[in-house]
Design a protein around this motif. Sequence first.
Motif, PDB file in Angstrom:
ATOM      1  N   GLN A  48      22.600  19.565  59.111  1.00 43.40           N
ATOM      2  CA  GLN A  48      22.837  19.914  57.709  1.00 43.40           C
ATOM      3  C   GLN A  48      21.868  21.004  57.237  1.00 43.40           C
ATOM      4  O   GLN A  48      22.257  21.900  56.488  1.00 43.40           O
ATOM      5  N   LEU A  49      20.620  20.925  57.680  1.00 47.70           N
ATOM      6  CA  LEU A  49      19.644  21.954  57.308  1.00 47.70           C
ATOM      7  C   LEU A  49      20.024  23.321  57.875  1.00 47.70           C
ATOM      8  O   LEU A  49      19.869  24.351  57.206  1.00 47.70           O
ATOM      9  N   ILE A  50      20.542  23.331  59.089  1.00 52.37           N
ATOM     10  CA  ILE A  50      20.964  24.588  59.714  1.00 52.37           C
ATOM     11  C   ILE A  50      22.184  25.144  58.987  1.00 52.37           C
ATOM     12  O   ILE A  50      22.255  26.337  58.675  1.00 52.37           O
ATOM     13  N   GLU A  51      23.158  24.263  58.687  1.00 51.64           N
ATOM     14  CA  GLU A  51      24.380  24.700  58.003  1.00 51.64           C
ATOM     15  C   GLU A  51      24.076  25.265  56.620  1.00 51.64           C
ATOM     16  O   GLU A  51      24.714  26.215  56.176  1.00 51.64           O
ATOM     17  N   ASN A  52      23.104  24.701  55.932  1.00 54.49           N
ATOM     18  CA  ASN A  52      22.751  25.154  54.587  1.00 54.49           C
ATOM     19  C   ASN A  52      21.691  26.257  54.605  1.00 54.49           C
ATOM     20  O   ASN A  52      21.141  26.611  53.568  1.00 54.49           O
ATOM     21  N   ASN A  53      21.398  26.753  55.802  1.00 50.05           N
ATOM     22  CA  ASN A  53      20.466  27.866  56.013  1.00 50.05           C
ATOM     23  C   ASN A  53      19.034  27.581  55.557  1.00 50.05           C
ATOM     24  O   ASN A  53      18.300  28.489  55.194  1.00 50.05           O
ATOM     25  N   PHE A  54      18.638  26.320  55.579  1.00 47.50           N
ATOM     26  CA  PHE A  54      17.242  25.985  55.318  1.00 47.50           C
ATOM     27  C   PHE A  54      16.426  26.135  56.598  1.00 47.50           C
ATOM     28  O   PHE A  54      15.229  26.376  56.550  1.00 47.50           O
ATOM     29  N   LEU A  55      17.085  25.984  57.728  1.00 47.87           N
ATOM     30  CA  LEU A  55      16.422  26.016  59.022  1.00 47.87           C
ATOM     31  C   LEU A  55      17.083  27.091  59.876  1.00 47.87           C
ATOM     32  O   LEU A  55      18.286  27.044  60.116  1.00 47.87           O
ATOM     33  N   ASN A  56      16.285  28.079  60.286  1.00 47.54           N
ATOM     34  CA  ASN A  56      16.810  29.175  61.092  1.00 47.54           C
ATOM     35  C   ASN A  56      15.704  29.597  62.059  1.00 47.54           C
ATOM     36  O   ASN A  56      14.692  30.158  61.635  1.00 47.54           O
TER      37      ASN A  56
END
Length: 156
Positions: A48-56
């Motif tokens: 979810q963090l990756i999908e919401n661009n919090f984690l890249n």
Amino acid sequence: MDSFFTPQQALQKLERFCAYQERCHDEVVAKLYTLKMTPDEIDLIVVQLIENNFLNETRFACSFARGKHRIKHWGKIRITNELKMRNISSTNITLALKQISAEEYSDTFENLSERCWNSISEKNNLKKRKKFCDYMLRRGYESNLVYEKVKELEGK
């Protein structure tokens, strides 16, 4: 303090954690383990963090490399090793190192080496050379650059 978090609460907490500063996957997973999340919940939250661009991971690697070079004056070897310790892929490490221009890298190296050489008050030339080389290599600069620079500085 409540030591048990629901996955939704943990997600909100990690969104703030990632928004404050760029994070790598390892830091996020470690934080989730401290929140006593199960491995399945951790996988779900990370996705979810990756999908919401919090984690890249790419963005983290690039900002890490730029920051460590500009602020702490680290060389490419040290930056590469630190990123490898954080389990960053070699592709992302290559992209991150491209963020540092060759001109900026050489300027930083020149300034740091001049400042270091002038700050060493050792009278014995061999000891001064060793202290200089050790310092510059510890900072992560390439050995060929360091040894060429020490010859140049000794010649002055």
